[in-house]
Design an enzyme around this catalytic site. Structure first.
Site, mmCIF file in Angstrom:
data_model
loop_
_atom_site.group_PDB
_atom_site.id
_atom_site.type_symbol
_atom_site.label_atom_id
_atom_site.label_comp_id
_atom_site.label_asym_id
_atom_site.label_seq_id
_atom_site.Cartn_x
_atom_site.Cartn_y
_atom_site.Cartn_z
ATOM 1 N N ALA B 24 0.888 -1.195 0.002
ATOM 2 C CA ALA B 24 -0.006 0.168 0.114
ATOM 3 C C ALA B 24 1.030 1.162 -0.044
ATOM 4 C CB ALA B 24 -0.942 0.066 1.215
ATOM 5 N N THR B 54 3.942 -7.760 3.262
ATOM 6 C CA THR B 54 2.946 -8.017 1.946
ATOM 7 C C THR B 54 3.779 -9.380 1.432
ATOM 8 O OG1 THR B 54 2.458 -5.675 1.535
ATOM 9 C CG2 THR B 54 2.476 -7.278 -0.579
ATOM 10 N N PHE B 125 -10.858 -19.102 -5.471
ATOM 11 C CA PHE B 125 -10.577 -18.701 -4.025
ATOM 12 C C PHE B 125 -11.929 -18.816 -3.307
ATOM 13 C CE2 PHE B 125 -7.130 -16.591 -1.616
ATOM 14 C CZ PHE B 125 -5.914 -17.179 -2.285
ATOM 15 N N ASP B 220 1.272 -0.867 14.474
ATOM 16 C CA ASP B 220 1.955 0.635 14.936
ATOM 17 C C ASP B 220 1.094 1.850 14.506
ATOM 18 O OD1 ASP B 220 4.119 -1.180 15.757
ATOM 19 O OD2 ASP B 220 5.512 -0.656 13.969
ATOM 20 N N GLN B 239 -9.659 -12.004 10.918
ATOM 21 C CA GLN B 239 -9.665 -13.164 10.359
ATOM 22 C C GLN B 239 -8.844 -14.191 10.879
ATOM 23 O OE1 GLN B 239 -8.786 -13.476 6.016
ATOM 24 N NE2 GLN B 239 -10.754 -13.683 6.153
ATOM 25 N N HIS B 241 -7.220 -17.463 9.641
ATOM 26 C CA HIS B 241 -7.088 -18.085 8.573
ATOM 27 C C HIS B 241 -7.273 -19.875 8.570
ATOM 28 C CE1 HIS B 241 -5.507 -19.863 4.716
ATOM 29 N NE2 HIS B 241 -5.384 -18.561 4.257
ATOM 30 N N LEU B 251 1.401 -19.699 7.219
ATOM 31 C CA LEU B 251 0.496 -19.735 6.289
ATOM 32 C C LEU B 251 0.585 -20.584 5.428
ATOM 33 C CD1 LEU B 251 -2.364 -18.303 5.153
ATOM 34 C CD2 LEU B 251 -0.740 -16.840 3.973
ATOM 35 N N GLU B 254 -4.723 -20.393 0.900
ATOM 36 C CA GLU B 254 -6.048 -20.917 0.154
ATOM 37 C C GLU B 254 -5.925 -21.477 -1.004
ATOM 38 O OE1 GLU B 254 -9.259 -18.508 1.793
ATOM 39 O OE2 GLU B 254 -10.006 -18.276 0.024
ATOM 40 N N ARG B 296 -13.510 -18.156 4.735
ATOM 41 C CA ARG B 296 -12.610 -18.365 5.798
ATOM 42 C C ARG B 296 -13.207 -18.316 7.195
ATOM 43 N NH1 ARG B 296 -7.419 -14.878 3.638
ATOM 44 N NH2 ARG B 296 -6.888 -16.270 1.979
ATOM 45 N N HIS B 364 -4.943 -14.026 11.426
ATOM 46 C CA HIS B 364 -4.187 -13.696 10.040
ATOM 47 C C HIS B 364 -4.427 -12.370 9.682
ATOM 48 C CE1 HIS B 364 -2.909 -14.604 6.037
ATOM 49 N NE2 HIS B 364 -4.236 -14.194 5.354
ATOM 50 N N ARG B 399 -13.268 -10.867 5.460
ATOM 51 C CA ARG B 399 -12.725 -10.361 4.269
ATOM 52 C C ARG B 399 -12.479 -11.633 3.290
ATOM 53 N NH1 ARG B 399 -7.431 -11.220 2.065
ATOM 54 N NH2 ARG B 399 -6.716 -12.058 3.946
#
Lengths: 234, 597
Positions: B24, B54, B125, B220, B239, B241, B251, B254, B296, B364, B399
């Protein structure tokens, strides 16, 4: 008891670096080297190292483990400990900031120097640029590099000329863009590398191949670049 | 500096400061540089951008691209997946712009996986009716992050402060006028005056004991905004996972299920058919929104019930179920899921080609975050927030996988453009006007570095993580939620009695970990109190004992948590509903019935 020896140096308090020894009880478990560091840090919170993802993809925790560069988070003790000794030092050849944290500016500077972004002189289409699975597959073995610096900091040529020799990591990325069917800047890229130092300081020692935690082969990529440079010259 | 003196402050100035160098933050920096090349953009991060979390996103990035798919279908999946707590104007904007952002990443070099004809390939997904998840093998986040970072190097107006730890937002005349950070290399307190500040600091799942997140994911930015009176929104929605490795929480994407992997319990039975996700689909034929491709929240809840009924496997690393990929065969696993094969081999000593991978739900993703409007602006003028640290209103109560990577680009661009528009109107305030406040702040952080109390960092962190697991986990039970709120308050008190050992200014990770723990405690407080206040069950927030049903009459609203002296103050905000009225969420055969006209 595992005998762990860690390189310590704090520029504020230490005249010289020293090795500090710890006894560590693994309780029979095959931990990762990072787990050992984390548990030692719980004992002595001044032990300093970088870490984040703890799964071998962010590239933060490259260190020298029993003489060989690797990622602490994906190196199990069983793969490295011999005669019950674990010696952890910072990546060699780079200035030490503190303990296992090295200054990576020179390494990053070489990476940025090869212009590691796609260059294409045709107008971007409204859709994707097509790329066959075969062309996409040409990036395999190149595009997985996580920039941990294990390779470049194991390379004698990079130790000698970190300012002028691009080094295995940077050259692997240079070839990643040369090999990309969507990149049109081949000639410019080669011209920027066409000097006695950038590529030709590689002497095929292959330390980079030996240590890469992702199993990549920078020496082969460097060979391809050499061939491209020599073919172009004739 | 001698004891008693005001700490030395280095003062810098920029037009825009971006805190966080993940997807982002980088997308915002590029957008700002393109919007106005004259602007001086400073990207500040506590890690080198490539280390940002990310990098660990695996499965993919959503965007409608198939002819038989539609923006409406992506909208519907997102809104129902979010249990109608999404702001629908935001979802509309998102689905309209996701594909163009994915294409732009392609033009910037992102190595998306391809079909035989050279066009973009997409995979199935969870919760998505039609395949629209773009992927780059099973390292999609890694490749998006590298592509964005590489592209950012093209813009000379983007400067970077790598390994600077942001400690404070600085306000002047009721607006955000800059930030303050510690240069980790030497401990120098640095203030940066700027016309606009963008927070892009990522999530906070490190408040939980078992989580998929890297050690740096400590909320933060959320804490920075919260302390300046900005609301944190929908923080109760965390969430889990459904497939993390037991013990470490690492992880397992999915996409493993999107490619046809199945989940079985200790009887070898595909238990999801007992939880409204069936009927059982044929082995290796993943079917959208059925079984393993349910959302999820439902999958994680199903695990909890199986474990309670004694049908989980006991492993040396705790309870688990099996994720079986063996029927996919070695070639497909190597092509589509090479990283998963590596991870399973490395961490649980399982070769997915020959054995099932043990998995369990782990924390997650934070659906909530810093409250922003649909243009990423917070209530504090000059402050923007984007990505996982923000709540722009996209994800609602749950999400869908692959929507968050697309969010980084879609709203990262918006944040960059908005900040550029503000910064183009006038220069930053003179840094000297911020100096006195920065000195006060720095004095506080210096006394933390010198802290000599009796409390241990790791002890407080462990107790917090355990309390959050107990009282704000997959299912929330009334007594435990109360205890968790009380525990967090207790820990915040004990935090003030912290004792540190490392007094150095050079790369003092103990000091920085202590600041992070303060941030985590603020975020944990907001999560626990929001969870207690939402007296219903919706999406990832499930209160099976006291409020098992969704209650639209009272709670079709976003929660807002404001920091206050003792306990935080709660408020509520209406959800934007444009064209999809709340309905029941159906998956499996029931969902099929519903989608017929």
């Amino acid at each position: 008891m595992l005998q762990v020896s860690i390189y310590r140096y704090n520029p504020e308090t230490d005249q010289q670096p020293y090795m500090e020894d710890f006894e560590f009880d693994t309780q029979g478990r095959d931990l990762m080297v990072l787990d050992v560091l984390e548990q030692l840090k719980a004992r002595d919170s001044s032990v300093t190292y970088r870490r984040s993802c703890r799964e071998g993809v962010c590239g933060s925790d490259g260190v020298n483990i029993n003489g060989k560069n690797g990622l602490a988070c994906i190196t199990p003790l069983s793969a490295t400990v011999r005669k019950n000794k674990l010696v952890i030092r910072p990546l060699p050849g780079l200035p030490v900031v503190r303990d296992l944290v090295v200054d990576m500016s020179m390494f990053y500077a070489q990476y940025e120097k090869i212009q590691p972004f796609l260059q294409n002189n045709t107008p971007a289409p409204a859709i994707e640029r097509l790329q066959t699975p075969e062309d996409r597959a040409k990036l395999d073995g190149l595009y997985e590099c996580i920039l941990c610096a294990c390779c470049s900091s194991s390379c004698p040529s990079f130790w000698w000329n970190p300012d002028r020799f691009v080094g295995p990591a940077g050259l692997l990325q240079a070839y990643r863009f040369l090999a990309d069917s969507r990149d049109t800047a081949t000639d410019e890229r080669l011209s920027r590398l066409d000097d006695p130092f950038s590529v030709f300081r590689c002497h095929g020692i292959q330390n980079c191949v030996n240590v890469c935690p992702k199993g990549l082969n920078p020496t082969r990529a460097i060979g391809h670049i050499r061939t491209m440079l020599l073919t172009r010259a004739t | 500096m001698n004891a008693g003196d005001a700490p030395d402050i280095r003062a810098l100035q920029a037009d825009i400061v971006i805190v966080g160098g993940g997807g982002a933050g980088l997308r915002a920096a590029i957008a700002a540089a393109e919007a106005n090349p004259q602007l001086d953009i400073l990207l500040l991060s506590k890690v080198y951008p490539m280390r940002s979390h990310t990098v660990a996103a695996e499965g993919g990035c959503a965007g409608v691209i198939q002819l038989h798919d539609s923006l409406d279908a992506h909208f519907d999946d997102t809104v129902s997946g979010g249990d109608w707590l999404c702001d629908q104007d935001v979802v509309d904007y998102f689905v309209h712009h996701a594909t163009e952002e994915n294409l732009r990443l392609e033009h910037w070099g992102c190595p998306w996986s391809r079909k035989a004809d050279g066009s973009i390939n997409v995979r199935a997904f969870g919760g998505m009716k039609i395949e629209r998840t773009w992927f780059a093998a099973d390292k999609t986040g890694f490749h998006i992050l590298h592509t964005l970072f590489q592209t950012s190097l093209k813009y000379p107006s983007i400067r970077r402060c790598d390994e600077y730890f942001c400690t404070d937002l600085l306000l002047e005349d009721g607006a955000c006028a800059g930030v303050q950070a510690i240069d980790m290399r030497n401990g120098t307190h640095t203030l940066i005056a700027a016309s606009a500040v963008i927070l892009a600091t990522g999530g906070a799942a490190r408040v939980y004991r078992y989580n998929t997140n890297g050690g740096i994911v400590t909320g933060d930015g959320m804490a920075l905004a919260y302390r300046q009176g900005v609301a944190l929104r929908d923080m109760e929605f965390v969430q889990y996972h459904p497939t993390g490795l037991p013990g470490s929480g690492i992880l397992i994407t999915e996409a493993a299920r999107g490619e046809g992997g199945v989940l079985t319990n200790s009887d070898g039975y595909r238990y999801l058919q007992d939880y409204g996700l069936g009927p059982e689909t044929p082995l290796g034929e993943a079917c959208n929104k059925y079984m393993e491709l349910g959302p999820r929240d439902r999958l994680s809840q199903a695990f909890w019930h199986e474990a309670k009924a004694g049908r989980a496997l006991a492993t040396s690393r705790g309870e688990a179920v099996n994720l079986d990929l063996r029927h996919l065969g070695e070639a497909r696993i190597n092509e589509r899921l090479p990283f998963i094969r590596d991870l399973a081999r490395t961490y649980v000593n399982v070769d997915a080609v020959h054995e099932p991978i043990p998995v369990r739900p782990t924390a997650h993703y934070t659906m909530g975050g810093i409250q922003t409007d649909r243009h990423t602006a917070t209530a504090l003028p000059g402050l923007f927030a984007v990505g996982e640290c923000a709540s722009v209103g996209l994800h609602g109560a749950n999400r869908l996988g692959s929507n968050s990577l697309a969010e980084l680009s879609v709203f990262g661009r918006v944040a960059g453009e908005q900040a550029a528009a503000r910064a183009s109107q006038g220069p930053a305030v003179d840094p000297r006007r911020l100096l006195a406040r920065a000195q006060d702040n720095a004095a506080g952080w210096e006394s933390l570095r010198e802290a000599r109390g009796g409390e241990h960092l790791a002890t407080i962190r462990d107790e917090m993580a355990r309390a959050m697991e107990d009282g704000a986990g997959i299912f929330r039970l009334p007594g435990q939620m109360q205890q968790t709120c009380a525990k967090i308050a207790e820990l915040k008190g004990r935090y003030r009695e912290l004792g540190l050992v490392d007094r150095s200014r050079v790369f003092n990770t103990e000091w920085l970990n202590a600041i992070e723990l303060g941030n985590l405690l603020d975020v944990a407080e907001a999560m626990a109190h929001a969870a207690l206040a939402r007296k219903e069950s919706r999406g990832s927030h499930q209160r099976i004992e006291d409020f098992p049903e969704r209650d639209d009459a009272q709670f079709l609203r976003h929660s807002l948590v404001y920091r206050a002296a003792d306990t935080p103050r709660l408020d509520w905000q209406d959800v934007v509903i444009t064209r999809s009225q709340p309905a029941e969420r159906h998956y499996g055969a029931a969902g099929q019935q519903e989608s017929k006209p």
